[in-house]
Motif scaffolding. Sequence first.
Motif, PDB file in Angstrom:
ATOM      1  N   MET A 283      61.507  26.445 -21.442  1.00 21.54           N
ATOM      2  CA  MET A 283      60.291  26.102 -22.153  1.00 21.54           C
ATOM      3  C   MET A 283      59.372  27.324 -22.165  1.00 21.54           C
ATOM      4  O   MET A 283      59.195  28.001 -21.165  1.00 21.54           O
ATOM      5  CB  MET A 283      59.631  24.903 -21.478  1.00 21.54           C
ATOM      6  CG  MET A 283      58.494  24.355 -22.275  1.00 21.54           C
ATOM      7  SD  MET A 283      57.646  22.964 -21.496  1.00 21.54           S
ATOM      8  CE  MET A 283      58.805  21.665 -21.795  1.00 21.54           C
ATOM      9  N   ARG A 284      58.764  27.579 -23.315  1.00 23.80           N
ATOM     10  CA  ARG A 284      57.949  28.776 -23.492  1.00 23.80           C
ATOM     11  C   ARG A 284      56.735  28.796 -22.568  1.00 23.80           C
ATOM     12  O   ARG A 284      56.378  29.829 -22.017  1.00 23.80           O
ATOM     13  CB  ARG A 284      57.513  28.870 -24.946  1.00 23.80           C
ATOM     14  CG  ARG A 284      56.764  30.142 -25.205  1.00 23.80           C
ATOM     15  CD  ARG A 284      56.598  30.409 -26.662  1.00 23.80           C
ATOM     16  NE  ARG A 284      55.945  31.698 -26.791  1.00 23.80           N
ATOM     17  CZ  ARG A 284      55.043  31.973 -27.682  1.00 23.80           C
ATOM     18  NH1 ARG A 284      54.687  31.068 -28.546  1.00 23.80           N
ATOM     19  NH2 ARG A 284      54.494  33.153 -27.733  1.00 23.80           N
ATOM     20  N   SER A 285      56.086  27.649 -22.376  1.00 22.70           N
ATOM     21  CA  SER A 285      54.894  27.625 -21.526  1.00 22.70           C
ATOM     22  C   SER A 285      55.248  27.964 -20.079  1.00 22.70           C
ATOM     23  O   SER A 285      54.457  28.579 -19.371  1.00 22.70           O
ATOM     24  CB  SER A 285      54.194  26.271 -21.596  1.00 22.70           C
ATOM     25  OG  SER A 285      54.971  25.271 -20.989  1.00 22.70           O
ATOM     26  N   ARG A 286      56.449  27.578 -19.661  1.00 17.55           N
ATOM     27  CA  ARG A 286      56.887  27.898 -18.293  1.00 17.55           C
ATOM     28  C   ARG A 286      57.017  29.414 -18.131  1.00 17.55           C
ATOM     29  O   ARG A 286      56.597  29.974 -17.129  1.00 17.55           O
ATOM     30  CB  ARG A 286      58.224  27.205 -18.014  1.00 17.55           C
ATOM     31  CG  ARG A 286      58.811  27.454 -16.660  1.00 17.55           C
ATOM     32  CD  ARG A 286      58.060  26.802 -15.562  1.00 17.55           C
ATOM     33  NE  ARG A 286      57.828  25.417 -15.869  1.00 17.55           N
ATOM     34  CZ  ARG A 286      57.462  24.511 -15.003  1.00 17.55           C
ATOM     35  NH1 ARG A 286      57.280  24.840 -13.754  1.00 17.55           N
ATOM     36  NH2 ARG A 286      57.238  23.275 -15.343  1.00 17.55           N
ATOM     37  N   ASN A 287      57.599  30.074 -19.146  1.00 18.65           N
ATOM     38  CA  ASN A 287      57.729  31.536 -19.096  1.00 18.65           C
ATOM     39  C   ASN A 287      56.364  32.214 -19.074  1.00 18.65           C
ATOM     40  O   ASN A 287      56.167  33.185 -18.352  1.00 18.65           O
ATOM     41  CB  ASN A 287      58.550  32.047 -20.274  1.00 18.65           C
ATOM     42  CG  ASN A 287      59.995  31.615 -20.211  1.00 18.65           C
ATOM     43  OD1 ASN A 287      60.500  31.276 -19.150  1.00 18.65           O
ATOM     44  ND2 ASN A 287      60.649  31.606 -21.351  1.00 18.65           N
ATOM     45  N   LEU A 288      55.440  31.700 -19.876  1.00 25.98           N
ATOM     46  CA  LEU A 288      54.095  32.263 -19.895  1.00 25.98           C
ATOM     47  C   LEU A 288      53.394  32.042 -18.562  1.00 25.98           C
ATOM     48  O   LEU A 288      52.660  32.901 -18.087  1.00 25.98           O
ATOM     49  CB  LEU A 288      53.276  31.652 -21.037  1.00 25.98           C
ATOM     50  CG  LEU A 288      53.725  32.026 -22.449  1.00 25.98           C
ATOM     51  CD1 LEU A 288      52.922  31.249 -23.477  1.00 25.98           C
ATOM     52  CD2 LEU A 288      53.592  33.514 -22.684  1.00 25.98           C
ATOM     53  N   ASN A 289      53.637  30.888 -17.948  1.00 27.21           N
ATOM     54  CA  ASN A 289      53.041  30.611 -16.647  1.00 27.21           C
ATOM     55  C   ASN A 289      53.569  31.580 -15.587  1.00 27.21           C
ATOM     56  O   ASN A 289      52.818  32.087 -14.765  1.00 27.21           O
ATOM     57  CB  ASN A 289      53.307  29.166 -16.241  1.00 27.21           C
ATOM     58  CG  ASN A 289      52.500  28.760 -15.030  1.00 27.21           C
ATOM     59  OD1 ASN A 289      51.409  29.281 -14.800  1.00 27.21           O
ATOM     60  ND2 ASN A 289      53.024  27.849 -14.251  1.00 27.21           N
ATOM     61  N   HIS A 290      54.878  31.857 -15.626  1.00 27.72           N
ATOM     62  CA  HIS A 290      55.455  32.824 -14.683  1.00 27.72           C
ATOM     63  C   HIS A 290      54.878  34.223 -14.906  1.00 27.72           C
ATOM     64  O   HIS A 290      54.593  34.948 -13.952  1.00 27.72           O
ATOM     65  CB  HIS A 290      56.978  32.857 -14.797  1.00 27.72           C
ATOM     66  CG  HIS A 290      57.642  31.653 -14.228  1.00 27.72           C
ATOM     67  ND1 HIS A 290      57.397  31.188 -12.954  1.00 27.72           N
ATOM     68  CD2 HIS A 290      58.552  30.811 -14.758  1.00 27.72           C
ATOM     69  CE1 HIS A 290      58.119  30.112 -12.729  1.00 27.72           C
ATOM     70  NE2 HIS A 290      58.820  29.853 -13.806  1.00 27.72           N
ATOM     71  N   LYS A 291      54.694  34.578 -16.169  1.00 27.55           N
ATOM     72  CA  LYS A 291      54.097  35.878 -16.482  1.00 27.55           C
ATOM     73  C   LYS A 291      52.667  35.933 -15.956  1.00 27.55           C
ATOM     74  O   LYS A 291      52.237  36.944 -15.390  1.00 27.55           O
ATOM     75  CB  LYS A 291      54.133  36.117 -17.992  1.00 27.55           C
ATOM     76  CG  LYS A 291      53.670  37.487 -18.402  1.00 27.55           C
ATOM     77  CD  LYS A 291      53.841  37.689 -19.897  1.00 27.55           C
ATOM     78  CE  LYS A 291      53.371  39.071 -20.307  1.00 27.55           C
ATOM     79  NZ  LYS A 291      53.524  39.298 -21.733  1.00 27.55           N
ATOM     80  N   GLY A 292      51.925  34.846 -16.119  1.00 26.42           N
ATOM     81  CA  GLY A 292      50.563  34.769 -15.590  1.00 26.42           C
ATOM     82  C   GLY A 292      50.537  34.869 -14.073  1.00 26.42           C
ATOM     83  O   GLY A 292      49.657  35.526 -13.498  1.00 26.42           O
ATOM     84  N   ASP A 293      51.502  34.223 -13.410  1.00 29.99           N
ATOM     85  CA  ASP A 293      51.595  34.326 -11.951  1.00 29.99           C
ATOM     86  C   ASP A 293      51.840  35.770 -11.522  1.00 29.99           C
ATOM     87  O   ASP A 293      51.265  36.238 -10.535  1.00 29.99           O
ATOM     88  CB  ASP A 293      52.724  33.436 -11.413  1.00 29.99           C
ATOM     89  CG  ASP A 293      52.399  31.954 -11.496  1.00 29.99           C
ATOM     90  OD1 ASP A 293      51.203  31.612 -11.619  1.00 29.99           O
ATOM     91  OD2 ASP A 293      53.344  31.144 -11.436  1.00 29.99           O
ATOM     92  N   GLN A 294      52.684  36.480 -12.277  1.00 25.32           N
ATOM     93  CA  GLN A 294      52.967  37.873 -11.955  1.00 25.32           C
ATOM     94  C   GLN A 294      51.722  38.741 -12.143  1.00 25.32           C
ATOM     95  O   GLN A 294      51.432  39.616 -11.327  1.00 25.32           O
ATOM     96  CB  GLN A 294      54.120  38.413 -12.815  1.00 25.32           C
ATOM     97  CG  GLN A 294      54.511  39.838 -12.484  1.00 25.32           C
ATOM     98  CD  GLN A 294      54.947  40.005 -11.033  1.00 25.32           C
ATOM     99  OE1 GLN A 294      55.778  39.253 -10.546  1.00 25.32           O
ATOM    100  NE2 GLN A 294      54.385  40.987 -10.344  1.00 25.32           N
ATOM    101  N   ILE A 295      50.976  38.483 -13.199  1.00 19.16           N
ATOM    102  CA  ILE A 295      49.742  39.239 -13.443  1.00 19.16           C
ATOM    103  C   ILE A 295      48.741  38.983 -12.315  1.00 19.16           C
ATOM    104  O   ILE A 295      48.106  39.914 -11.809  1.00 19.16           O
ATOM    105  CB  ILE A 295      49.144  38.882 -14.818  1.00 19.16           C
ATOM    106  CG1 ILE A 295      50.050  39.417 -15.937  1.00 19.16           C
ATOM    107  CG2 ILE A 295      47.722  39.416 -14.956  1.00 19.16           C
ATOM    108  CD1 ILE A 295      49.685  38.930 -17.318  1.00 19.16           C
ATOM    109  N   THR A 296      48.619  37.716 -11.903  1.00 20.16           N
ATOM    110  CA  THR A 296      47.722  37.385 -10.797  1.00 20.16           C
ATOM    111  C   THR A 296      48.144  38.111  -9.528  1.00 20.16           C
ATOM    112  O   THR A 296      47.307  38.676  -8.812  1.00 20.16           O
ATOM    113  CB  THR A 296      47.695  35.864 -10.560  1.00 20.16           C
ATOM    114  OG1 THR A 296      47.301  35.213 -11.764  1.00 20.16           O
ATOM    115  CG2 THR A 296      46.737  35.493  -9.448  1.00 20.16           C
TER     116      THR A 296
END
Length: 103
Positions: A1-14
Motif C-alpha cells: 500500500m502506498r501510504s504504508r511506504n510513505l509512512n516508512h519514508k516519514g519514519d526514516q526522515i524523523t
Amino acid sequence: MRSRNLNHKGDQITHDIYDQLNRTFITPLDPEEISRLASALDEVLDYIDGATEKMFYYNLGATDTHMIELAKLIHLVSIRDRRCGQGYSFNQDPDISRSAVLK
C-alpha cells in the motif's frame, strides 16, 4: 500500500532529524522544539496511514466532500511545512497562512 511506504519514508526522515539533532551543537531553533515538531509530524503521518488502512479494510472506494476537503487540507499543510523547511516566510504569502487558520 502506498501510504504504508510513505509512512516508512516519514519514519526514516524523523530518524534522520533526530540523528542530525544529536550531532549538531548549534541549531536554528531550540533542539527540544525541533524534536517535538519531528515527533508531531511523525504522529500525523501515522494517523494518515491508519485512516487509509481503515478505508481499505472497510472497502470505501468512493470519496465524499469531507474526505476531499481533508485531503486538500493535508496537502496545504504539506506545502506549508516544505516551505518552512526551506526558510520560507509566510508573511510573503498571506493566502497560505489565512487558509490554514480558517480551516
